[in-house]
Motif scaffolding. Structure first.
Motif, PDB file in Angstrom:
ATOM      1  N   GLU A   1      -1.687 -20.211  25.395  1.00 19.28           N
ATOM      2  CA  GLU A   1      -0.283 -20.513  25.646  1.00 19.28           C
ATOM      3  C   GLU A   1       0.435 -19.189  25.878  1.00 19.28           C
ATOM      4  OE1 GLU A   1       3.423 -22.887  23.625  1.00 19.28           O
ATOM      5  OE2 GLU A   1       1.403 -23.280  22.841  1.00 19.28           O
ATOM      6  N   GLY A   2       0.726 -18.924  27.143  1.00 15.63           N
ATOM      7  CA  GLY A   2       1.318 -17.637  27.480  1.00 15.63           C
ATOM      8  C   GLY A   2       1.917 -17.677  28.873  1.00 15.63           C
TER       9      GLY A   2
ATOM     10  N   ALA B   1      -6.376 -13.541  29.293  1.00 16.18           N
ATOM     11  CA  ALA B   1      -6.832 -14.670  30.117  1.00 16.18           C
ATOM     12  C   ALA B   1      -7.881 -14.262  31.146  1.00 16.18           C
ATOM     13  CB  ALA B   1      -5.636 -15.310  30.815  1.00 16.18           C
ATOM     14  N   THR B   2      -7.818 -13.018  31.612  1.00 18.89           N
ATOM     15  CA  THR B   2      -8.701 -12.626  32.729  1.00 18.89           C
ATOM     16  C   THR B   2      -9.930 -11.825  32.301  1.00 18.89           C
ATOM     17  OG1 THR B   2      -7.345 -10.644  33.125  1.00 18.89           O
ATOM     18  CG2 THR B   2      -6.836 -12.602  34.442  1.00 18.89           C
TER      19      THR B   2
ATOM     20  N   LYS C   1       0.086  -9.258  39.880  1.00 17.64           N
ATOM     21  CA  LYS C   1      -0.569  -8.823  38.635  1.00 17.64           C
ATOM     22  C   LYS C   1      -1.958  -9.462  38.502  1.00 17.64           C
ATOM     23  CE  LYS C   1       3.689  -8.324  35.822  1.00 17.64           C
ATOM     24  NZ  LYS C   1       3.563  -7.255  34.817  1.00 17.64           N
ATOM     25  N   LEU C   2      -2.029 -10.751  38.867  1.00 13.62           N
ATOM     26  CA  LEU C   2      -3.312 -11.465  38.786  1.00 13.62           C
ATOM     27  C   LEU C   2      -4.318 -10.933  39.797  1.00 13.62           C
ATOM     28  CD1 LEU C   2      -2.586 -15.268  38.340  1.00 13.62           C
ATOM     29  CD2 LEU C   2      -4.236 -13.943  37.020  1.00 13.62           C
ATOM     30  N   LEU C   3      -3.830 -10.617  40.999  1.00 15.01           N
ATOM     31  CA  LEU C   3      -4.721 -10.083  42.041  1.00 15.01           C
ATOM     32  C   LEU C   3      -5.373  -8.782  41.586  1.00 15.01           C
ATOM     33  CD1 LEU C   3      -2.551 -10.770  45.212  1.00 15.01           C
ATOM     34  CD2 LEU C   3      -4.885 -11.610  44.858  1.00 15.01           C
TER      35      LEU C   3
ATOM     36  N   ASP D   1       1.810  -9.058  30.647  1.00 20.97           N
ATOM     37  CA  ASP D   1       0.565  -8.298  30.808  1.00 20.97           C
ATOM     38  C   ASP D   1      -0.474  -8.591  29.729  1.00 20.97           C
ATOM     39  OD1 ASP D   1       1.102  -6.896  33.207  1.00 20.97           O
ATOM     40  OD2 ASP D   1       2.463  -5.565  32.127  1.00 20.97           O
ATOM     41  N   ASP D   2      -0.030  -8.713  28.475  1.00 22.56           N
ATOM     42  CA  ASP D   2      -0.989  -8.987  27.389  1.00 22.56           C
ATOM     43  C   ASP D   2      -1.647 -10.350  27.568  1.00 22.56           C
ATOM     44  OD1 ASP D   2      -0.384  -6.555  26.284  1.00 22.56           O
ATOM     45  OD2 ASP D   2       1.063  -7.360  24.829  1.00 22.56           O
ATOM     46  N   ASP D   3      -0.827 -11.347  27.926  1.00 19.67           N
ATOM     47  CA  ASP D   3      -1.369 -12.694  28.156  1.00 19.67           C
ATOM     48  C   ASP D   3      -2.378 -12.674  29.308  1.00 19.67           C
ATOM     49  OD1 ASP D   3       0.252 -13.626  26.134  1.00 19.67           O
ATOM     50  OD2 ASP D   3       1.799 -14.424  27.479  1.00 19.67           O
TER      51      ASP D   3
END
Length: 307
Positions: free
Chosen positions: A60-61, A72-73, A108-110, A66-68
């Motif tokens: 849950e984030g 997650a990644t 950020k995800l990329l 950035d920490d989440d």
């Protein structure tokens, strides 16, 4: 590679699904959770905890945090990026928030997908086309979005393309047309179906905006899931439309729903929505030739399961 229900299968992968507690994301989770380690990153602003199967890990984030994102990644093989602010209307009132969620977070995800060498599947939207010059709409049709939501999806796509070309990221962009299906409730993806079903089954007037000649390409969520899974089995990168390649007018849609629901509801016309898209229909030949995709759920069948 195929499983019992005609879905391509994938096994023993570490998979992240952002927005996995939402309408489309949770359907992707369901398709993958039996044979993979699936984690969901969702802030539950529109998704629901009850949509996430027990076998999946729910983080849950926030996709902007950035920490989440780091949690997650970590060690992930595949990222399905479904999380977004999807309300066109809300985007009109909150363009900066829309940009933060839909563009900055995607960037950020990329970066993390690149760091982890993960395959990246991005959920985009037919909203990038705006008012199309002609239909069916192919992937190289002009993009001319008419809302901050559409602009944000196009900007995010540009970043995905940049990562494909300059950083050699293994990524696919899927432009969803009007998605519908069970569990949708009042989702913005194709709200008109939910509204009409509700009106027809409660005996209220079915309200068609304008003259009802505007057309849409309604695609069932199971076909959206299949396109996402097929995107993992292909070497192809770049942009692909996901629809049925067929369209229906809003008036025909109202009549079909009334018929399937055995409803006595009267169809009435109300004011047209300003700047409503006139015609929309996906050209899906690129998806067919690269992924072997063909839509499996007809509108009648899809509506019948809803009603």
């Amino acid at each position: 590679m195929s499983s019992h229900d005609g879905m391509p299968s994938l096994s023993e992968k570490e998979i992240l699904i952002t927005g996995g507690a939402g309408f489309i994301g949770s359907n992707i989770v369901e398709a993958l959770v039996d044979e993979n380690e699936v984690r969901v990153l969702d802030n539950l602003s529109s998704g629901s905890r009850s949509n996430v199967p027990d076998e999946a890990t729910l983080i849950e984030g926030d996709i902007r945090n950035d920490d989440d994102l780091d949690r997650a990644t970590a060690d992930v093989d595949v990222i399905f990026h479904q999380a977004a602010l999807i309300s066109v209307e809300k985007s009109m009132h909150h363009p900066e928030l829309t940009h933060d969620i839909n563009v900055t977070a995607t960037l950020k995800l990329l970066k993390r997908a690149h760091d982890e060498s993960a395959r990246f599947v991005f959920a985009s939207s037919a909203a990038v086309y705006g008012q199309p010059e002609s239909v069916p709409i192919s992937e190289d049709a002009p993009t001319n979005p008419t809302s901050p939501y559409g602009v944000s999806k196009l900007a995010a796509e540009e970043y995905v393309q940049l990562y494909i070309e300059e950083f050699d990221l293994d990524a696919v962009i899927l432009r969803y047309f009007n998605v519908y299906g069970p569990g949708q409730l009042d989702s913005d993806y194709s709200a008109v179906i939910g509204v009409f079903v509700e009106q027809a089954t409660t005996g209220n007037e079915i309200t068609v905006e304008g003259d009802g000649t505007q057309t849409r390409d309604f695609v069932h969520v199971q076909d959206i899931v299949r396109a996402n899974l097929l995107a993992l089995h292909s070497e192809a990168t770049g942009v692909f439309n996901v629809g049925t390649g067929e369209s229906v007018s809003i008036l025909e849609l109202a009549e079909t729903i009334r018929e399937i629901a055995n409803s006595e509801s009267e169809i009435v016309h109300v004011d047209a929505r300003p700047s409503d898209i006139e015609k929309s229909r996906a050209d899906i030949s690129k998806l067919k030739s690269n992924f072997g995709f063909s839509p499996s759920v007809s509108l009648e069948k899809g509506l019948a399961t809803l009603i």
